[in-house]
Design an enzyme around this catalytic site. Structure first.
Site, short mmCIF file in Angstrom:
data_model
loop_
_atom_site.label_atom_id
_atom_site.label_comp_id
_atom_site.label_asym_id
_atom_site.label_seq_id
_atom_site.Cartn_x
_atom_site.Cartn_y
_atom_site.Cartn_z
CB SER A 129 9.03 33.34 61.61
OG SER A 129 10.08 34.23 61.33
CE1 TYR A 142 10.87 30.45 57.44
CE2 TYR A 142 11.22 32.70 58.19
CZ TYR A 142 11.03 31.36 58.47
OH TYR A 142 11.03 30.93 59.78
N1 LIG Z 1 15.75 29.20 63.75
C1 LIG Z 1 15.22 30.41 63.71
O1 LIG Z 1 15.93 31.42 63.78
C2 LIG Z 1 13.74 30.58 63.60
C3 LIG Z 1 13.20 31.85 63.84
C4 LIG Z 1 11.82 32.03 63.78
C5 LIG Z 1 11.01 30.96 63.49
N2 LIG Z 1 11.55 29.73 63.24
C6 LIG Z 1 10.64 28.63 62.94
O2 LIG Z 1 10.78 27.67 63.96
C7 LIG Z 1 10.47 26.36 63.44
C8 LIG Z 1 11.57 25.42 63.84
O3 LIG Z 1 12.78 25.86 63.23
P1 LIG Z 1 14.21 25.32 63.71
O4 LIG Z 1 15.08 26.48 63.83
O5 LIG Z 1 14.02 24.37 64.82
O6 LIG Z 1 14.63 24.51 62.37
P2 LIG Z 1 15.69 23.33 62.20
O7 LIG Z 1 16.65 23.27 63.32
O8 LIG Z 1 16.20 23.48 60.81
O9 LIG Z 1 14.77 22.00 62.27
C9 LIG Z 1 13.78 21.84 61.29
C10 LIG Z 1 12.89 20.69 61.69
O10 LIG Z 1 11.86 20.57 60.69
C11 LIG Z 1 11.87 19.24 60.16
N3 LIG Z 1 11.50 19.25 58.75
C12 LIG Z 1 11.88 20.13 57.80
N4 LIG Z 1 11.38 19.79 56.61
C13 LIG Z 1 10.65 18.67 56.81
C14 LIG Z 1 9.89 17.81 55.97
N5 LIG Z 1 9.78 18.05 54.65
N6 LIG Z 1 9.28 16.73 56.52
C15 LIG Z 1 9.40 16.47 57.84
N7 LIG Z 1 10.09 17.25 58.69
C16 LIG Z 1 10.71 18.32 58.18
C17 LIG Z 1 13.30 18.76 60.35
O11 LIG Z 1 13.34 17.36 60.31
P3 LIG Z 1 14.69 16.56 59.87
O12 LIG Z 1 15.52 16.42 61.12
O13 LIG Z 1 14.17 15.29 59.33
O14 LIG Z 1 15.37 17.41 58.83
C18 LIG Z 1 13.64 19.35 61.72
O15 LIG Z 1 13.09 18.56 62.75
C19 LIG Z 1 10.29 26.55 61.94
O16 LIG Z 1 8.92 26.59 61.64
C20 LIG Z 1 10.95 27.89 61.66
O17 LIG Z 1 10.40 28.51 60.52
C21 LIG Z 1 12.89 29.51 63.31
#
Ligand SMILES: NC(=O)c1ccc[n+]([C@@H]2O[C@H](COP(=O)([O-])OP(=O)(O)OC[C@H]3O[C@@H](n4cnc5c(N)ncnc54)[C@H](OP(=O)(O)O)[C@@H]3O)[C@@H](O)[C@H]2O)c1
Length: 231
Positions: A129, A142
């Protein structure tokens, strides 16, 4: 190795992980992580992928699920959680949860899968991130977890380069996903998807890393929204 290469994507049920899965599906046999859910079943059906439902904070469950992975060419760590709050406010339980999911589980799962990845001279991709490059007020826990993830990736790259393993960190800015909706709620801010990255754009960066020339190692990729906030 004969046959199609195999990729495991944690967080494959939703958001960025699901987009990476769609981008990789034409070339890879996929194992998609997440907790047991309809969303995970649906994307697996859509892509002909195998579900890999594991609670990543459960070390025993991770060990059992990893033991079933015999071949692995690509491991993408996309699962993550984000809880905002100042150091004064945020309870220790939130620090623990973010470090467990965003760092410790990444190390634990990578360790379990290293034999298969080494055998394939494979590739590990960490979805980091902008918060892994700079910390902002209210984002300390975070950001600390994502700084730690960067350190984990850097150490792994040095440790495994002799085995032919590649390690790429991708640093995206804000992305239009459920996580960003939750973050904007926590910030009491308006949700403005037009200002955020589309998950497909992050998936393209991952594909670029995987498709780099045989002699090339894309170690770090930063992807920022062209419009809107830089963090
Ligand atoms: N969204 C942003 O703006 C952003 C920006 C920069 C970086 N990121 C990074 O990008 C990555 C993906 O984020 P996203 O936006 O796609 O998030 P998201 O839509 O909230 O999805 C999170 C994913 O992680 C899984 N997960 C979370 N906790 C878990 C656990 N304890 N065990 C197994 N699976 C788990 C969830 O599974 P379930 O479906 O089972 O909940 C889901 O598949 C993350 O590492 C985040 O930090 C995101």
């Amino acid at each position: 190795m004969a046959g199609r290469p195999v990729a495991l994507i944690t967080g494959g049920s939703r958001g960025v992980g699901a987009s990476i899965a769609r981008a990789l599906a034409p070339e890879y046999d996929l194992l998609l992580g997440g907790r047991e859910s309809t969303a995970l079943q649906q994307i697996c059906t859509e892509l002909g992928a195998r579900p890999w439902p594991v609670e990543l904070t459960d070390e025993r469950a991770v060990a059992e699920a990893a033991a079933g992975v015999e071949r692995l060419d690509v491991l993408v760590h996309s699962a993550g959680v984000a809880r905002l709050g100042t150091v004064a406010e945020l309870p220790v339980s939130a620090w623990r949860e973010m470090f467990e999911v965003n760092v410790t589980a990444v190390a634990g799962l990578t360790r379990r899968l290293l034999p298969a990845l080494r055998a394939a001279r494979g590739h590990v991709v960490m979805i980091n991130s902008g918060s892994g490059q700079r910390a902002a007020a209210g984002w300390g826990a975070y950001a600390a977890s994502k700084f730690a993830l960067r350190a984990l990736a850097d150490a792994l790259r040095l440790e495994e380069e002799g085995e032919g393993l590649r390690v790429t960190t991708v640093y995206p800015g804000r992305i239009d996903t459920d996580m960003q909706r939750s973050v904007r709620e926590q910030e009491d801010g308006e949700y403005e998807p037009g200002k955020y990255l589309r998950p497909e754009s992050v998936a393209r960066a991952v594909l670029a890393a995987l498709r780099a020339g045989e002699e090339a190692h894309l170690t770090e990729i930063t992807v920022r929204p062209a419009a809107g906030p830089l963090t």
